[in-house]
Scaffold this active site. Structure first.
Site, PDB file in Angstrom:
ATOM      1  N   LYS A  13      -0.512  -8.148   2.620  1.00 32.61           N
ATOM      2  CA  LYS A  13      -1.612  -9.149   2.458  1.00 32.61           C
ATOM      3  C   LYS A  13      -0.930 -10.390   1.886  1.00 32.61           C
ATOM      4  CE  LYS A  13      -3.834  -6.639  -0.639  1.00 32.61           C
ATOM      5  NZ  LYS A  13      -2.840  -5.378  -0.538  1.00 32.61           N
ATOM      6  N   ARG A  88     -11.904  -6.034  -6.030  1.00 36.90           N
ATOM      7  CA  ARG A  88     -11.300  -4.782  -5.830  1.00 36.90           C
ATOM      8  C   ARG A  88     -12.338  -3.656  -6.223  1.00 36.90           C
ATOM      9  NH1 ARG A  88      -5.664  -6.495  -6.386  1.00 36.90           N
ATOM     10  NH2 ARG A  88      -4.074  -4.608  -6.225  1.00 36.90           N
ATOM     11  N   ARG A 127      10.121  -3.105  -2.006  1.00 33.88           N
ATOM     12  CA  ARG A 127       9.747  -4.366  -2.003  1.00 33.88           C
ATOM     13  C   ARG A 127      10.605  -4.930  -3.301  1.00 33.88           C
ATOM     14  NH1 ARG A 127       3.696  -5.970  -2.888  1.00 33.88           N
ATOM     15  NH2 ARG A 127       3.885  -4.429  -4.808  1.00 33.88           N
ATOM     16  N   ARG A 160       9.181  -5.077  -8.773  1.00 32.62           N
ATOM     17  CA  ARG A 160       8.091  -5.223  -9.712  1.00 32.62           C
ATOM     18  C   ARG A 160       8.149  -3.919 -10.648  1.00 32.62           C
ATOM     19  NH1 ARG A 160       2.920  -6.992  -6.255  1.00 32.62           N
ATOM     20  NH2 ARG A 160       1.862  -5.155  -7.501  1.00 32.62           N
ATOM     21  N   ARG A 171      -1.840   3.935  -7.907  1.00 30.23           N
ATOM     22  CA  ARG A 171      -2.506   2.444  -7.191  1.00 30.23           C
ATOM     23  C   ARG A 171      -3.092   2.905  -5.637  1.00 30.23           C
ATOM     24  NH1 ARG A 171       2.961  -0.455  -7.387  1.00 30.23           N
ATOM     25  NH2 ARG A 171       2.227  -2.166  -6.010  1.00 30.23           N
TER      26      ARG A 171
HETATM   27  P1  ADP Z   1       0.580  -6.543  -0.540  1.00 26.64           P
HETATM   28  O1  ADP Z   1       0.449  -8.053  -0.998  1.00 26.64           O
HETATM   29  O2  ADP Z   1      -0.371  -6.185   0.416  1.00 26.64           O
HETATM   30  O3  ADP Z   1       0.784  -5.688  -1.663  1.00 26.64           O
HETATM   31  P2  ADP Z   1       3.375  -7.354   0.254  1.00 26.64           P
HETATM   32  O4  ADP Z   1       2.825  -8.682   1.161  1.00 26.64           O
HETATM   33  O5  ADP Z   1       3.828  -7.634  -1.164  1.00 26.64           O
HETATM   34  O6  ADP Z   1       1.900  -6.400   0.340  1.00 26.64           O
HETATM   35  O7  ADP Z   1       4.273  -6.567   1.218  1.00 26.64           O
HETATM   36  C1  ADP Z   1       4.694  -5.300   0.606  1.00 26.64           C
HETATM   37  C2  ADP Z   1       6.107  -4.824   1.047  1.00 26.64           C
HETATM   38  O8  ADP Z   1       6.108  -4.824   2.614  1.00 26.64           O
HETATM   39  C3  ADP Z   1       7.058  -6.051   0.925  1.00 26.64           C
HETATM   40  O9  ADP Z   1       8.534  -5.422   0.679  1.00 26.64           O
HETATM   41  C4  ADP Z   1       7.257  -6.801   2.257  1.00 26.64           C
HETATM   42  O10 ADP Z   1       8.254  -7.617   2.649  1.00 26.64           O
HETATM   43  C5  ADP Z   1       6.901  -5.666   3.469  1.00 26.64           C
HETATM   44  N1  ADP Z   1       6.065  -6.128   4.583  1.00 26.64           N
HETATM   45  C6  ADP Z   1       5.180  -7.179   4.578  1.00 26.64           C
HETATM   46  N2  ADP Z   1       4.791  -7.033   5.906  1.00 26.64           N
HETATM   47  C7  ADP Z   1       5.461  -6.254   6.454  1.00 26.64           C
HETATM   48  C8  ADP Z   1       5.490  -5.870   8.129  1.00 26.64           C
HETATM   49  N3  ADP Z   1       4.619  -6.192   8.889  1.00 26.64           N
HETATM   50  N4  ADP Z   1       6.323  -4.816   8.306  1.00 26.64           N
HETATM   51  C9  ADP Z   1       7.109  -4.215   7.504  1.00 26.64           C
HETATM   52  N5  ADP Z   1       7.322  -4.584   5.901  1.00 26.64           N
HETATM   53  C10 ADP Z   1       6.493  -5.408   5.558  1.00 26.64           C
HETATM   54  P1  AMP Z   2      -1.164  -6.808  -6.681  1.00 29.19           P
HETATM   55  O1  AMP Z   2      -0.111  -7.880  -6.984  1.00 29.19           O
HETATM   56  O2  AMP Z   2      -2.246  -7.317  -5.764  1.00 29.19           O
HETATM   57  O3  AMP Z   2      -0.712  -5.459  -6.260  1.00 29.19           O
HETATM   58  O4  AMP Z   2      -1.718  -6.382  -8.170  1.00 29.19           O
HETATM   59  C1  AMP Z   2      -1.071  -5.831  -9.030  1.00 29.19           C
HETATM   60  C2  AMP Z   2      -1.836  -5.374 -10.248  1.00 29.19           C
HETATM   61  O5  AMP Z   2      -2.744  -6.353 -10.789  1.00 29.19           O
HETATM   62  C3  AMP Z   2      -3.040  -4.201  -9.652  1.00 29.19           C
HETATM   63  O6  AMP Z   2      -2.318  -3.033  -9.740  1.00 29.19           O
HETATM   64  C4  AMP Z   2      -3.933  -4.144 -10.986  1.00 29.19           C
HETATM   65  O7  AMP Z   2      -3.421  -3.676 -12.071  1.00 29.19           O
HETATM   66  C5  AMP Z   2      -3.870  -5.767 -11.280  1.00 29.19           C
HETATM   67  N1  AMP Z   2      -4.887  -6.518 -10.502  1.00 29.19           N
HETATM   68  C6  AMP Z   2      -4.699  -7.252  -9.850  1.00 29.19           C
HETATM   69  N2  AMP Z   2      -6.081  -7.668  -8.975  1.00 29.19           N
HETATM   70  C7  AMP Z   2      -7.106  -7.249  -9.628  1.00 29.19           C
HETATM   71  C8  AMP Z   2      -8.402  -6.959  -9.617  1.00 29.19           C
HETATM   72  N3  AMP Z   2      -9.219  -7.746  -8.783  1.00 29.19           N
HETATM   73  N4  AMP Z   2      -9.107  -6.256 -10.472  1.00 29.19           N
HETATM   74  C9  AMP Z   2      -8.289  -5.425 -11.313  1.00 29.19           C
HETATM   75  N5  AMP Z   2      -7.003  -5.426 -11.468  1.00 29.19           N
HETATM   76  C10 AMP Z   2      -6.266  -6.347 -10.643  1.00 29.19           C
END
Ligand code: ADP
Ligand code: AMP
Length: 214
Positions: A13, A88, A127, A160, A171
């Site tokens: 995302k 969420r 990641r 992270r 999660r």
């Molecule tokens: P989210 O925001 O949904 O948690 P991220 O955008 O941070 O996900 O992506 C999670 C991990 O997957 C990152 O390490 C990113 O580089 C990788 N990633 C994102 N899109 C793809 C894809 N289409 N194919 C493979 N890996 C991906």
């Molecule tokens: P994300 O970067 O989206 O993976 O979010 C990281 C962490 O932030 C999550 O695992 C939650 O602990 C917190 N978080 C982010 N957005 C929300 C939300 N809308 N409601 C509650 N917790 C959140």
């Protein structure tokens, strides 16, 4: 245009929201990024959110909702936005409805990122991110040009703290329990669009643009 990117942690995302926001000139509102920033700055919000984020649990609504309401009221959000990580749970979705009503605005689409669980674990455990510009990489799937360093500013990449096995599993569990009910919430209004999020980032980006423009 007002969009929600809905999908499990690791679905891509954040990666896609940055590109799609740039493409349509929208604001990218990522509540996870906002909470991490609050933690970096050691604000009261950040410190209160920390234990929940570390464990992979949702930060309580009494903390996230006021933060979100303030952000969506800012000037740049008035041109349109992508919500990444909010709502969420159903309470947050209902709050969003109220806020949009007050703004006299409507959602255009909710894009549901579809990825299998095994792929999510691989994406999350590999990641890495840049602590300076927040660009996201993956050790194998999206590696930087020079191993361990950001392409844009050369900073050493970091992992992270919640991308460890225990917090990842929590999660995914929380997503199933609290966030999945939003599929029905938005499908019932004809807003939900499924997007296959497996494939290269370019391929997924193309699918998102066609789903949005359709
Ligand atoms: P989210 O925001 O949904 O948690 P991220 O955008 O941070 O996900 O992506 C999670 C991990 O997957 C990152 O390490 C990113 O580089 C990788 N990633 C994102 N899109 C793809 C894809 N289409 N194919 C493979 N890996 C991906
Ligand atoms: P994300 O970067 O989206 O993976 O979010 C990281 C962490 O932030 C999550 O695992 C939650 O602990 C917190 N978080 C982010 N957005 C929300 C939300 N809308 N409601 C509650 N917790 C959140």
């Amino acid at each position: 245009m007002r969009l929600i990117f809905l999908g499990p942690p690791g679905a891509g995302k954040g990666t896609q929201a940055a590109r799609v926001a740039e493409h349509y000139k929208l604001s990218h509102i990522a509540t996870g990024d906002m909470l991490r920033r609050a933690l970096e700055l050691r604000t009261e919000l950040g410190l209160k959110a920390k234990p929940f984020m570390e464990k992979g649990q949702l930060v309580p609504d009494e903390l996230t909702i006021p933060m979100f309401v303030e952000r969506i009221g800012e000037q740049d959000a008035q041109k349109g936005f992508i919500l990444d990580g909010f709502p969420r749970n159903v309470e947050q979705a209902e709050l969003l409805d109220q806020v949009l009503d007050e703004m006299g605005a409507q959602l255009d689409k909710v894009l549901k990122f579809m990825v299998l669980g095994i792929e999510l674990v691989a994406r999350l455990s590999g990641r890495r991110f840049c602590p300076v510009c927040k660009s996201v990489y993956h050790l194998v799937k999206q590696p930087p040009k020079i191993e361990g360093f950001c392409d844009k500013d050369g900073a050493a990449l970091e992992q992270r703290p919640d991308d460890n096995e225990e917090a990842i599993l929590e999660r995914l569990e929380v997503y199933g329990e609290k966030t999945k009910p939003l599929f029905d919430f938005y499908a019932g209004r004809g807003l939900l669009v499924d997007v296959d999020a497996i494939g290269s980032t370019d391929v997924v980006f193309g699918r998102l643009l066609s789903a949005i423009d359709r």
